[in-house]
Motif scaffolding. Structure first.
Motif, mmCIF file in Angstrom:
data_model
loop_
_atom_site.group_PDB
_atom_site.id
_atom_site.type_symbol
_atom_site.label_atom_id
_atom_site.label_comp_id
_atom_site.label_asym_id
_atom_site.label_seq_id
_atom_site.Cartn_x
_atom_site.Cartn_y
_atom_site.Cartn_z
ATOM 1 N N PRO A 1 60.945 -45.490 8.134
ATOM 2 C CA PRO A 1 61.275 -45.550 6.709
ATOM 3 C C PRO A 1 60.844 -44.267 5.985
ATOM 4 O O PRO A 1 59.773 -44.211 5.399
ATOM 5 N N ALA A 2 61.696 -43.242 6.056
ATOM 6 C CA ALA A 2 61.358 -41.950 5.458
ATOM 7 C C ALA A 2 61.395 -42.068 3.933
ATOM 8 O O ALA A 2 62.400 -42.498 3.374
ATOM 9 N N PRO A 3 60.306 -41.702 3.249
ATOM 10 C CA PRO A 3 60.281 -41.825 1.780
ATOM 11 C C PRO A 3 61.446 -41.117 1.105
ATOM 12 O O PRO A 3 62.003 -41.633 0.138
ATOM 13 N N SER A 4 61.842 -39.942 1.643
ATOM 14 C CA SER A 4 62.915 -39.186 0.984
ATOM 15 C C SER A 4 64.213 -39.991 0.947
ATOM 16 O O SER A 4 64.928 -39.987 -0.052
ATOM 17 N N VAL A 5 64.521 -40.703 2.029
ATOM 18 C CA VAL A 5 65.786 -41.439 2.096
ATOM 19 C C VAL A 5 65.707 -42.734 1.278
ATOM 20 O O VAL A 5 66.676 -43.143 0.637
ATOM 21 N N ILE A 6 64.540 -43.363 1.265
ATOM 22 C CA ILE A 6 64.360 -44.570 0.450
ATOM 23 C C ILE A 6 64.517 -44.216 -1.028
ATOM 24 O O ILE A 6 65.235 -44.882 -1.783
ATOM 25 N N PHE A 7 63.855 -43.147 -1.429
ATOM 26 C CA PHE A 7 63.925 -42.661 -2.808
ATOM 27 C C PHE A 7 65.367 -42.303 -3.171
ATOM 28 O O PHE A 7 65.895 -42.693 -4.209
ATOM 29 N N PHE A 8 66.022 -41.591 -2.260
ATOM 30 C CA PHE A 8 67.404 -41.157 -2.497
ATOM 31 C C PHE A 8 68.346 -42.338 -2.708
ATOM 32 O O PHE A 8 69.054 -42.416 -3.705
ATOM 33 N N GLY B 1 71.546 -44.654 -6.248
ATOM 34 C CA GLY B 1 72.284 -45.904 -6.480
ATOM 35 C C GLY B 1 72.219 -46.312 -7.937
ATOM 36 O O GLY B 1 73.231 -46.640 -8.566
ATOM 37 N N LEU B 2 71.008 -46.275 -8.507
ATOM 38 C CA LEU B 2 70.834 -46.642 -9.921
ATOM 39 C C LEU B 2 71.552 -45.656 -10.833
ATOM 40 O O LEU B 2 72.246 -46.052 -11.786
ATOM 41 N N ALA C 1 70.502 -39.745 -10.393
ATOM 42 C CA ALA C 1 71.517 -39.437 -9.378
ATOM 43 C C ALA C 1 71.206 -38.112 -8.696
ATOM 44 O O ALA C 1 71.177 -38.022 -7.455
ATOM 45 N N VAL C 2 70.943 -37.082 -9.497
ATOM 46 C CA VAL C 2 70.709 -35.755 -8.920
ATOM 47 C C VAL C 2 69.344 -35.711 -8.236
ATOM 48 O O VAL C 2 69.195 -35.143 -7.152
ATOM 49 N N GLY C 3 68.345 -36.356 -8.863
ATOM 50 C CA GLY C 3 67.011 -36.419 -8.260
ATOM 51 C C GLY C 3 67.077 -37.062 -6.883
ATOM 52 O O GLY C 3 66.485 -36.582 -5.929
ATOM 53 N N GLY C 4 67.839 -38.160 -6.809
ATOM 54 C CA GLY C 4 67.992 -38.846 -5.528
ATOM 55 C C GLY C 4 68.665 -37.954 -4.501
ATOM 56 O O GLY C 4 68.211 -37.844 -3.362
ATOM 57 N N LEU C 5 69.726 -37.276 -4.926
ATOM 58 C CA LEU C 5 70.454 -36.402 -3.997
ATOM 59 C C LEU C 5 69.557 -35.270 -3.501
ATOM 60 O O LEU C 5 69.574 -34.913 -2.318
ATOM 61 N N LEU C 6 68.753 -34.712 -4.419
ATOM 62 C CA LEU C 6 67.844 -33.633 -4.020
ATOM 63 C C LEU C 6 66.804 -34.143 -3.034
ATOM 64 O O LEU C 6 66.478 -33.473 -2.053
ATOM 65 N N ALA C 7 66.300 -35.370 -3.294
ATOM 66 C CA ALA C 7 65.299 -35.954 -2.391
ATOM 67 C C ALA C 7 65.868 -36.067 -0.989
ATOM 68 O O ALA C 7 65.158 -35.847 0.001
ATOM 69 N N VAL D 1 63.724 -52.988 -5.605
ATOM 70 C CA VAL D 1 64.729 -52.308 -4.776
ATOM 71 C C VAL D 1 64.035 -51.366 -3.785
ATOM 72 O O VAL D 1 64.416 -51.295 -2.613
ATOM 73 N N LEU D 2 62.997 -50.672 -4.245
ATOM 74 C CA LEU D 2 62.269 -49.772 -3.339
ATOM 75 C C LEU D 2 61.672 -50.563 -2.166
ATOM 76 O O LEU D 2 61.741 -50.126 -1.022
#
Lengths: 290, 252
Positions: free
Chosen positions: A3-10, A15-16, A47-53, A268-269
C-alpha cells in the motif's frame, strides 16, 4: 499489494477533485466570481495534488511525459490524456465563471464527462489486472466512480444528493469486499496451476529462491495489514458513509459540513489502504504466500 | 508500440526440463553475470553484504515438494524467468511504449530509455518475471540474451542464452517454438510440455517439461533388489575340512 502512500493519496484525492469538477461542470452549485474561484481552487488542489503524488512512485519521474504516447493500448496512458483534457476544459470553463461571470454550458458538460472519464480510466488501471483477482471485477470501476461522485457532492455542498450517493457508494464498497474475498479462489489460479505440478499431487513451496527479500515480495506480498482487515472495514465504512450522513442530517452548519468531509476523506483513505493491502497478486503463490 | 503484434515470425523461447533440473542455481548466476556486464542497465544489489540484502535477478530457482496421492514425495527444482508470452499483459499496460514484443522473433523487451519505472508491467505479469531495478529506477526482465543469440562476435556454440549455455544438467533448451519441426518443439510434443497458469490467458512461449514419476518397485510389498541374484551364497552346505570344523565346533 504494497500500500504505497503516494498511490493511496493519488486515487483518493484525485477522485474527490475530479468528482467536484464534474459537479461544477454541470453547474451545481451555480457559482461565479470569487465563490467559483474558491470551489475551483479546491478541486484543482485535490486533482492536481493527487496526480503529482502519483509521480512520486515512479522510478524515473523525469520521463513521465512519455506516458502520453500509448493511449491505444494502455489505460495509464488514457488516464493521462483524460486528466489533461479534463483539467484544460474545466480550466477554461472555470475562467469563464470566475472572470467573466459567464457559464459556457457545453464546455462544462464536456469537462464533467472528461473528469468522470479520468476516474474511470484510473479504476481501469486496477480492474484490468487479471493477476490481482480482487481488483479484476466488473464492480471495481463502479466503486471508484460512485465514491468520486459522492465525495464530489459532499464538496459541492449538495446535501440531499450527497446522502443518497454516499449510501450507494457505501453499498458498492461493501459489495466489493464480499465479492473480493472470493475472487482469488474463483480465479482458479493455485500453486498447482502456477507450477503446472498440480496434476502430479499436492504442491508445497519447499524452499524460496533466495534467503533475503526481493522486489516481488516487497511489492506484491503484503500481509501485515490483513490481520485487522475486518475491523478496518468497519472503521472505514463508518467514517466514509455513516458519520458524514449523520452530520449532514443534523441542522446545517459549515463546521459540521467540514467535519463530514474530513470524516469521509479519512474513511476513503482507510478503504483505499485496504484496497491495496488486501489485494493478493498471484505471484505470491510461487512463494507459498498470498 | 505497446500493442501486441498479431503474429511473430518466430517464437524464440526456452524449454525447461523439471525432470532434469538439479537446482544448482548456475543459470541464476550466469544470467546475473551476463546481464550485469552487457546490454542495458546492470542488475544492481542493495546492501549486498548486510543483513537485509536484496537485488535484481531475471531468473530465479524455486523448489517445490509434490506429494502424490500414493507414494513418495518428489522435490522439484523450478527455474522461472520471463516466458515471452504471445499475449503478454505486461506489454499492453505500458504507458510509454518502453515494453514491446518483437515481430521478428517474439522476444519481449524493455527499452530502458523510455521506461518511467511505474511498475505497472510487473503488476500485470503473473509470473514475477519483471523486477524494478532499485538503483536504475527502470524495469528489468529476461531479454532471452538478445545480445548473445545474434552476436557474431561470439563462437557459434555460445550464441544461446547464458542460462542455457551454462546449465550443467542440460535442463534448459533454447529454440524456435513456432516451428513444429524444431528440436524444442519436438521435445515439447514428446514430453507433454506445459504452460504455467494457462487460466491467465497469457499464452506463454516458454514450456515446462513435467517431472517423470518416481520409479516404483516392480512388485509392491516384496523386497526387491536387482543385485540379489548375484549375491546369493554359492555354497549352502560346507564340505570337507570346513564341514568337519563346523560340526566339531557345534559339539563343543
Amino acid at each position: 499489494m504494497h500500500p504505497a502512500p503516494s498511490v493511496i493519496f493519488f486515487t483518493t484525492f484525485s477522485g474527490l477533485g475530479f468528482g467536484l469538477l464534474a459537479w461544477l461542470g454541470i453547474g451545481t452549485p451555480e457559482v461565479t466570481g470569487w465563490t467559483a474561484f474558491a470551489f475551483f481552487a479546491i478541486a484543482y488542489l485535490m486533482a492536481v495534488g493527487g496526480l503529482l503524488a502519483s509521480t512520486f512512485h515512479l522510478g524515473r519521474p523525469e520521463r513521465a511525459i512519455k506516458a502520453f504516447t500509448q493511449w491505444r493500448s494502455s489505460w495509464l496512458s488514457r488516464e493521462a490524456w483524460c486528466a489533461v483534457g479534463a483539467l484544460t476544459l474545466m480550466g477554461l470553463y472555470g475562467a469563464g465563471l470566475v472572470f467573466f461571470e459567464t457559464r459556457f454550458g457545453l464546455l462544462g458538460i464536456l469537462g464533467a464527462l472528461l473528469s468522470l472519464a479520468t476516474v474511470f480510466t484510473t479504476s481501469m488501471i486496477y480492474t484490468q489486472l487479471k493477476t490481482i483477482p480482487r481488483w479484476n471485477m466488473a464492480i471495481t470501476p463502479f466503486k471508484f466512480l460512485s465514491l468520486s461522485i459522492a465525495g464530489g457532492a459532499l464538496l459541492a455542498g449538495q446535501v440531499q444528493a450527497a446522502i443518497i450517493l454516499l449510501l450507494i457508494a457505501g453499498g458498492i464498497q461493501a459489495a466489493t469486499w464480499v465479492m473480493g474475498d472470493k475472487a482469488l479462489t474463483g480465479s482458479g489460479t493455485t500453486l498447482g496451476t502456477a507450477t503446472g505440478l498440480g496434476q502430479n499431487g499436492s504442491v508445497r513451496a519447499f524452499e524460496p529462491p533466495h534467503t533475503g527479500t526481493n522486489y516481488l515480495l516487497k511489492e506484491f506480498v503484503h500481509v501485515i495489514g490483513r490481520k485487522h482487515a475486518a475491523k478496518l472495514r468497519m472503521i472505514s465504512i463508518i467514517l466514509m458513509v455513516v458519520l458524514p450522513i449523520v452530520l449532514l442530517l443534523l441542522p446545517f452548519s459549515h463546521f459540521l459540513a467540514v467535519l463530514a468531509l474530513a470524516s469521509h476523506v479519512a474513511g476513503v483513505l482507510t478503504a483505499r489502504w485496504l484496497f491495496f493491502a488486501q489485494a493478493e497478486h498471484v505471484v505470491g503463490l510461487y512463494y507459498g504466500k498470498r | 508500440m505497446t500493442t501486441l503484434p498479431q503474429q511473430t515470425e518466430k517464437k524464440l523461447g526456452l524449454v525447461i526440463d523439471l525432470d532434469t533440473c538439479v537446482g544448482c542455481h548456475a543459470c541464476v548466476i550466469s544470467c546475473k553475470g551476463w546481464n550485469t556486464e552487457n546490454y542495458g542497465a546492470p542488475l544492481s544489489d542493495q546492501n549486498a553484504y548486510g543483513a537485509d540484502n536484496n537485488g535484481t535477478f531475471l531468473n530465479r530457482v524455486h523448489s517445490y515438494e509434490v506429494q502424490p496421492e500414493a507414494g513418495a514425495a518428489q522435490l522439484i527444482h523450478f527455474p522461472k524467468s520471463c516466458l515471452h508470452c504471445e499475449d503478454a499483459p505486461c506489454v499492453t499496460v505500458c504507458p510509454t511504449g518502453a515494453s514491446y514484443k518483437r515481430v521478428e522473433d517474439g522476444i519481449v523487451l524493455v527499452n530502458e530509455t523510455d521506461c518511467i519505472g511505474c511498475g505497472l508491467c510487473a503488476w500485470a505479469c503473473p509470473y514475477g518475471a519483471r523486477e524494478l531495478d532499485q538503483a536504475e529506477g527502470v524495469m528489468k526482465k529476461c531479454t532471452l540474451c538478445v545480445d548473445r543469440i545474434y552476436n557474431e562476435n561470439l563462437p557459434e556454440e555460445d550464441r544461446q542464452p547464458a542460462c542455457v549455455r551454462t546449465c550443467p544438467a542440460g535442463a534448459r533448451h533454447f529454440g524456435d517454438l513456432g516451428d513444429p519441426d524444431s528440436d524444442v518443439s519436438q521435445l515439447v510434443a514428446e514430453r507433454g510440455g506445459m504452460d504455467l497458469m494457462p487460466e491467465q490467458g497469457t499464452k506463454p512461449v516458454n514450456k515446462y517439461l513435467p517431472p517423470r514419476p518416481k520409479d516404483t518397485l516392480p512388485d509392491a510389498g516384496v523386497e526387491f533388489d536387482v543385485l540379489a541374484p548375484f549375491l546369493e551364497p554359492v555354497a549352502d552346505e560346507p564340505k570337507g575340512f570346513l564341514s568337519w570344523l563346523d560340526k566339531t565346533l557345534e559339539k563343543l
